[in-house]
Design a protein around this motif. Structure first.
Motif, short mmCIF file in Angstrom:
data_model
loop_
_atom_site.label_atom_id
_atom_site.label_comp_id
_atom_site.label_asym_id
_atom_site.label_seq_id
_atom_site.Cartn_x
_atom_site.Cartn_y
_atom_site.Cartn_z
N ALA A 168 41.43 44.78 40.41
CA ALA A 168 42.71 45.28 39.88
C ALA A 168 42.43 46.33 38.84
O ALA A 168 41.65 46.10 37.90
N ILE A 175 48.33 42.08 34.41
CA ILE A 175 47.64 41.37 35.49
C ILE A 175 47.66 39.88 35.16
O ILE A 175 47.16 39.46 34.11
N VAL A 189 38.68 43.20 36.85
CA VAL A 189 39.93 43.76 36.33
C VAL A 189 39.61 44.81 35.28
O VAL A 189 38.81 44.57 34.37
N THR A 191 41.81 47.59 32.71
CA THR A 191 43.07 48.12 32.23
C THR A 191 42.84 48.97 30.99
O THR A 191 41.79 48.88 30.35
N VAL A 196 45.93 40.90 30.36
CA VAL A 196 45.31 40.21 31.48
C VAL A 196 45.31 38.71 31.20
O VAL A 196 44.82 38.27 30.15
N VAL A 248 36.36 41.38 33.08
CA VAL A 248 37.57 42.05 32.60
C VAL A 248 37.16 43.07 31.56
O VAL A 248 36.44 42.73 30.61
#
Length: 275
Positions: A168, A175, A189, A191, A196, A248
């Motif tokens: 993602a 998320i 992930v 971002t 998240v 992440v």
């Protein structure tokens, strides 16, 4: 090639559908897996008629003026339709949506989604999912296989399912995922400012790396190591046999990694995070 122009409610049946592609500006499209004869049910049409084609097993839907090019579409004030489609569950799907919403249920083949601001709901989809949105949200329940999600500000929410790979990437979208990882599965992930929230089984075997430059990181796994640096903070370590991977990376978004005991219902709500 068989071709129909539809400007009012209608129902069409087809033989031998092996793939489905829809391009829709506004309105809604529902795609349902079925063992019955494939069909398209058009409930409402505004603006240009729909053009439905069927050739060599490929079933397609688009607005008539889109066939004339983008400039013709820009001159169209209204282009809206409500469509329900039934196809074999192993039929690959391609949906190109501007502001139209979509519901997809029970499919086992690859699903490809391109959306501007339309929202998409996936229920019991076990084939690979590739979703790209600008601001549209993707919600999924009971997904299996591989999920790839890219957005600017659109959110992703997943509940349940046994995921092989989840990737993602978003700028400010949120998320949230409460899922199981299949064997040596992978979650990745990235971002910028999006929050998240991930929840995995407490018994999961996974190597964890959570990194944020300015966002807060929370976890319910005490065995993970925490590092606080001048320009970043991180949490890392191994859970169980470490066969899977979970990473992440975010600039300013908050991160929460929680454990789930047993087989309770999935919940993708984001815990309150201090700034």
């Amino acid at each position: 090639m068989a071709r129909w122009t539809v400007d009012e409610p209608a129902t069409l049946d087809f033989d031998g559908v092996v793939a489905f592609k829809a391009t829709l500006i506004a309105g809604s499209v529902s795609v349902l897996a079925s063992d019955e004869r494939p069909s398209i049910m058009v409930g409402d049409v505004e603006g240009p008629p729909l053009v439905i084609g069927h050739e060599a097993g490929m079933l397609t839907i688009t607005h008539e003026r889109l066939l004339e090019g983008v400039l013709s579409w820009l001159r169209t004030h209204k282009a809206r339709a409500a469509i329900t489609v039934t196809v074999p569950r192993d039929c690959p799907l391609t949906l190109n949506l501007v502001s139209a919403d979509a519901v997809i249920t029970g499919m086992t083949a690859r699903t490809s989604i391109r959306s501007g601001s339309g929202d998409v709901t996936l229920d019991g989809v076990t084939g690979d999912v590739d979703a790209n949105t600008v601001s549209g949200a993707i919600e999924g329940q009971g997904l299996d296989g591989r999920v790839a999600f890219t957005s600017v500000s659109g959110d992703l929410a997943l509940a349940g399912g046994d995921i092989d790979t989840l990737t993602a990437r978003t700028v400010s979208g949120r998320i949230a995922a409460d899922i199981d990882l299949a064997g040596s599965g992978r979650i990745e992930v990235n971002t910028v400012s999006g929050e998240v929230a991930l929840r995995i089984p407490e018994s999961a075997g996974v190597r964890v790396s959570l990194q944020s430059a300015a966002g807060r990181i929370e976890t319910s796994f005490p065995e993970l190591d925490r590092a606080e640096r001048a320009v970043s903070r991180g949490v890392s370590g191994r859970l169980g046999d470490g066969s899977g991977r979970l990473s992440v990376n975010t600039v300013s978004g908050g991160v929460a990694l929680l454990g789930r005991a047993g087989d309770g219902d999935a919940d993708v709500s984001t815990p309150e995070m201090e700034k």
